[in-house]
Design an enzyme around this catalytic site. Sequence first.
Site, PDB file in Angstrom:
ATOM      1  CB  THR A 175     -21.608  80.578  24.706  1.00  0.00           C
ATOM      2  OG1 THR A 175     -22.806  81.091  24.163  1.00  0.00           O
ATOM      3  CG2 THR A 175     -20.986  79.610  23.720  1.00  0.00           C
ATOM      4  NE  ARG A 203     -28.032  84.662  16.432  1.00  0.00           N
ATOM      5  CZ  ARG A 203     -27.018  84.291  17.192  1.00  0.00           C
ATOM      6  NH1 ARG A 203     -27.029  83.155  17.826  1.00  0.00           N
ATOM      7  NH2 ARG A 203     -25.979  85.080  17.336  1.00  0.00           N
ATOM      8  CB  VAL A 204     -28.079  79.379  12.749  1.00  0.00           C
ATOM      9  CG1 VAL A 204     -26.832  78.549  13.000  1.00  0.00           C
ATOM     10  CG2 VAL A 204     -29.301  78.470  12.585  1.00  0.00           C
ATOM     11  N   GLY A 205     -26.322  81.004  15.135  1.00  0.00           N
ATOM     12  CA  GLY A 205     -25.132  81.817  15.410  1.00  0.00           C
ATOM     13  C   GLY A 205     -23.870  81.198  14.853  1.00  0.00           C
ATOM     14  CB  THR A 225     -17.826  82.714  23.667  1.00  0.00           C
ATOM     15  OG1 THR A 225     -18.892  83.374  24.346  1.00  0.00           O
ATOM     16  CG2 THR A 225     -16.515  83.120  24.326  1.00  0.00           C
ATOM     17  N   GLY A 226     -19.250  85.073  22.060  1.00  0.00           N
ATOM     18  CA  GLY A 226     -19.501  86.494  21.840  1.00  0.00           C
ATOM     19  C   GLY A 226     -20.624  86.632  20.829  1.00  0.00           C
ATOM     20  CG  LEU A 227     -23.152  89.826  18.083  1.00  0.00           C
ATOM     21  CD1 LEU A 227     -24.472  89.377  18.705  1.00  0.00           C
ATOM     22  CD2 LEU A 227     -23.213  91.320  17.810  1.00  0.00           C
ATOM     23  N   GLY A 228     -22.330  86.175  17.721  1.00  0.00           N
ATOM     24  CA  GLY A 228     -22.098  85.277  16.591  1.00  0.00           C
ATOM     25  C   GLY A 228     -22.083  85.975  15.243  1.00  0.00           C
TER      26      GLY A 228
HETATM   27  N1  ASP Z   1     -21.629  83.036  20.132  1.00  0.00           N
HETATM   28  C1  ASP Z   1     -22.947  82.743  20.644  1.00  0.00           C
HETATM   29  C2  ASP Z   1     -23.964  83.071  19.569  1.00  0.00           C
HETATM   30  O1  ASP Z   1     -23.900  84.142  18.968  1.00  0.00           O
HETATM   31  C3  ASP Z   1     -23.293  83.492  21.884  1.00  0.00           C
HETATM   32  C4  ASP Z   1     -22.272  83.501  22.982  1.00  0.00           C
HETATM   33  O2  ASP Z   1     -21.129  83.161  22.769  1.00  0.00           O
HETATM   34  O3  ASP Z   1     -22.623  83.853  24.136  1.00  0.00           O
HETATM   35  O4  ASP Z   1     -24.853  82.277  19.364  1.00  0.00           O
END
Ligand code: ASP
Length: 306
Positions: A175, A203-205, A225-228
Amino acid sequence: MYAIIAHGGAGKVREKDPKEVENGMKKAVEAGLEVLKNGGRALDAVEATVNVLEDDPLFNAGTGSVLTFDGEVEMDAAIAYGPNLDFGAVAGVKNIRHPISLAKKVMEKTDHVLLAGNGANDFAKLMGFEYHDPITQKRKEQWEKYRKQFINGDYKDWPKLRKLFQEHPEFLHGTVGAVAVDSHGECAAATSTGGVFLKLLGRVGDTPIPGAGTYATPFGAASSTGLGEGMMRVLITKVAADFLGMGLDAPHAAEAVLNYLNNTVGTEAGIIIVDRHGEVGMAHNTPDMPHAYFKEGMSEIKVAMR
Ligand code: ASP
């Protein structure tokens, strides 16, 4: 004092990629810097930086976005403008080259904050965005491999996503985001993503949600960034902006907000922050988070993997 910092996603950079990732980050920050050096706006600088990363197939945004469980690409993007808390975002958008520029159009041309799905795609056509297939051969091969493993039961169920990403942080890498402050003291943030591998359609992050993946106020701007699913519950960029408003500088705000996330949801995360005084900060709990930054007065752009 102008400054800009960009990230290329929290996760794990594959051993053979670092040099290319570093070059991509540097090129992207150069594009934003060009705007800032000429007295331009932070808003245009973060868009320029993210456009370069969206075009780079190494990153999970625009071309090179990861595929959903069904083998499609649905992209999320958001842009935030600090002085008056303006925000524009798109979710689940398909077949365009620069989702961040579409998010900017939502902010500038509509009275809405977030357009999703078919409505966002129709709006892209209306705004003259041309058809573009963002699926790369490499992403397709990864998708085939991961999907097979998933179906064979080598992966845990969806509710165990958190564990999955802890075991495979490379899934999250890619991301992109940028935050900047310009010579007028205005701050802006931009984030663009294909989301997470094997996500369900629809799915929306965190990326397009104000205060989750993207946020800017008169005090500063942040992109995460990371697990939304973790970031949306913590509202990580809103908490970061509040810390800036209470007087913390960007480096301390980054550290404080990551601690908060680690002590609450504890999911994989990374954040970049700029404050209105021209300081930049970043923090992450993943092995890597490629990033690059420049602050007025520095002789060259600094690029780092973690
Ligand atoms: N934050 C993004 C999401 O969950 C993924 C990512 O940052 O790599 O959509």
